[in-house]
Design an enzyme around this catalytic site. Structure first.
Site, PDB file in Angstrom:
ATOM      1  N   LYS A   1      -8.058 -14.243 -10.300  1.00 52.25           N
ATOM      2  CA  LYS A   1      -7.325 -13.606  -9.207  1.00 52.25           C
ATOM      3  C   LYS A   1      -7.948 -13.963  -7.863  1.00 52.25           C
ATOM      4  O   LYS A   1      -9.173 -13.934  -7.708  1.00 52.25           O
ATOM      5  CB  LYS A   1      -7.327 -12.087  -9.418  1.00 52.25           C
ATOM      6  CG  LYS A   1      -6.504 -11.297  -8.401  1.00 52.25           C
ATOM      7  CD  LYS A   1      -6.494  -9.818  -8.769  1.00 52.25           C
ATOM      8  CE  LYS A   1      -5.690  -8.986  -7.785  1.00 52.25           C
ATOM      9  NZ  LYS A   1      -5.611  -7.564  -8.183  1.00 52.25           N
TER      10      LYS A   1
ATOM     11  N   SER B   1      -1.210  -5.642  -8.507  1.00 55.85           N
ATOM     12  CA  SER B   1      -1.376  -6.766  -7.600  1.00 55.85           C
ATOM     13  C   SER B   1      -1.836  -8.038  -8.309  1.00 55.85           C
ATOM     14  O   SER B   1      -1.844  -9.120  -7.715  1.00 55.85           O
ATOM     15  CB  SER B   1      -2.408  -6.400  -6.523  1.00 55.85           C
ATOM     16  OG  SER B   1      -3.663  -6.075  -7.112  1.00 55.85           O
TER      17      SER B   1
ATOM     18  N   SER C   1      -3.117  -2.166 -11.265  1.00 51.11           N
ATOM     19  CA  SER C   1      -2.874  -3.592 -11.040  1.00 51.11           C
ATOM     20  C   SER C   1      -3.219  -4.504 -12.197  1.00 51.11           C
ATOM     21  O   SER C   1      -3.082  -5.721 -12.082  1.00 51.11           O
ATOM     22  CB  SER C   1      -3.636  -4.052  -9.792  1.00 51.11           C
ATOM     23  OG  SER C   1      -3.157  -3.392  -8.651  1.00 51.11           O
TER      24      SER C   1
END
Length: 446
Positions: free
Chosen positions: A84, A153, A177
């Site tokens: 990420k 996210s 997330s």
């Protein structure tokens, strides 16, 4: 759905094949890059990287030089991993899904990446995130239905695993997330106990909640990766419960369902699927107990938001002062809200969190519950890319810092995945993964 977009790969099988020498890391990198070039223009799971193939081939050669005998190599030898884009990786810029200059956001490589590379993994690239792991969506599309959100996210990480670009990806969860995008994309998402994987080298959102997690195609993959990434993993912890001749082995988990205002937040598709899952588990001999654990759920929401907004504003104080005009409206609004939160209110909310943790642990123990179950999200992935969906189904467990995971649990009539959220006890991540395997076998057999 374009079925070619959904092709999750087993981390366990891939790791075993690479350590058996078939394919070699060089061939594996060629196949990986070809798959990314074919699929990623359709789903945008990865941050674009010129020269990805050359970088990965150089890393593969260095890996082979360090470990000439793959059979003696570390457990993730040659496995490609998505990271990420709020997690620092040496050699790759960190954008955080934002327009800020990458040099401003630079920092030492994250501990989780150190551990992955020590285990032999190759970093396939940075995966797309909502801006600064907040609510402003990235470009990623859901591989099952590209017109639907993949969640957030950690959108790119979930989509990359669902599309078979990588068998393992790293995400983070502040509120929902990891669990939510895992459910929307039909993969396993594991959020360990708060602090179990160090957050050093990760851009902060709300440090009192921020937790590094991971995505895999199945629970076996999570069970392979978690001990390599979590602090102080106890390989002897957790029973291996299973089915023998149709009856559960001794010690099968007791399941708790938190009824009331929290569960009422789930939409009709999620509730109907959840009810079917509970009936299936009960029919297979598992005990299901309905508990009034969260009568004050709306107050928990308020407390979590108080801490989250205050800490997000504090985390971005310097960057926002210098580059506020580059922030997206959703993120800027959250930061401005956080600036209005009284520090005393944040301190009170953290004290309330401690009390909530203790009360929840006592009630679970009194009820004899091993695992808590809930829908992973309020429903399937919403249509459109302007929102990442609601994180509310993860909120109480993230607020308490408990380990949780999402198991794939069927699809809607429209072909969108649903997830079953399984919540363990603080620090008992090993037991959570072991007991969740019981549930996975039942769901897979249905």
């Amino acid at each position: 759905m374009d079925k070619s977009l959904v092709r999750p790969r087993s981390l366990v099988r891939e790791a075993a094949s690479l350590r058996a020498g078939v394919p070699t890391p060089a061939v594996h990198v060629d196949r990986l890059c070809a798959r990314i070039e074919q699929v990623d223009p359709l789903i945008h799971a990865f941050v674009p990287e010129p020269g990805r193939a050359d970088r990965l081939q150089a890393e593969a050669r260095a890996l082979v030089a360090r470990h000439p005998d793959p059979a003696q190599a570390p457990p993730l030898y040659g496995v490609a991993v998505g990271i990420k884009d709020i997690v620092h990786v040496d050699g790759l810029p960190t954008h955080g899904g934002s327009l800020l200059p990458p040099g401003v956001l630079a920092g030492p490589q994250a501990t989780v990446v150190d551990r992955l590379r020590a285990a032999g993994a190759l970093v396939a690239g940075k995966t797309v995130t909502a801006e600064f792991a907040g609510s402003a969506p990235g470009r990623t599309r859901n591989p099952h239905r590209p017109e639907h959100t993949p969640g957030g996210s950690s959108s790119g990480s979930a989509a990359a695993v669902a599309a078979g670009l990588v068998p393992l990806a790293i995400g983070t969860q502040t509120i929902g997330s990891v669990v939510r995008p895992a459910a929307y994309c039909g993969v396993v998402g594991f959020r360990p106990t708060f602090g179990r994987i160090p957050t050093a080298g990760v851009l902060p959102n709300a440090p009192s909640f921020d937790t590094v997690g991971l995505f895999t195609a199945d629970l076996a993959g999570a069970a392979l990766a978690a001990p390599l990434l979590c602090d102080d993993w106890d390989h002897a912890a957790g029973p291996d419960d299973g089915v023998n001749g149709g009856a559960w082995a001794d010690g099968a988990p007791v399941l708790g369902v938190p009824v009331g205002p929290y569960l009422d937040r789930a939409g009709p598709e999620a509730r109907q699927a959840f009810d079917r899952q509970l009936a299936l588990l009960a029919a297979r001999g598992l005990t299901v107990r309905r508990l009034d654990l969260l009568p004050d759920f709306e107050e928990l929401e308020r407390q979590a938001q108080t801490v989250n907004r205050f800490e997000m504003a504090a985390s971005h104080a310097d960057w926002f002062a210098r580059f506020g005009d580059l922030y997206r409206p959703e993120t800027a609004a959250s930061i401005r809200h956080g600036r209005t939160v009284d520090p005393a209110d944040r301190a009170a909310a953290l004290r309330a969190r401690t009390a909530f943790r203790e009360r929840l642990a006592e009630r679970r123990q009194r009820a004899g519950v091993d695992l808590l179950l809930a829908p992973s999200a309020t429903g399937p992935a919403p249509l459109g890319l302007d929102s990442t969906g609601s994180a509310v189904m993860s909120l109480p467990w993230s607020f308490a810092g408990l380990p949780a995971l999402s198991l794939p649990a069927g699809v809607t009539a429209a072909g969108l995945p649903l997830g079953l959220q399984v919540v363990g006890e603080a620090g008992a991540d090993e037991r959570l993964l072991a007991l969740a395997a019981v549930l996975e076998r039942v769901l897979d057999a249905a």
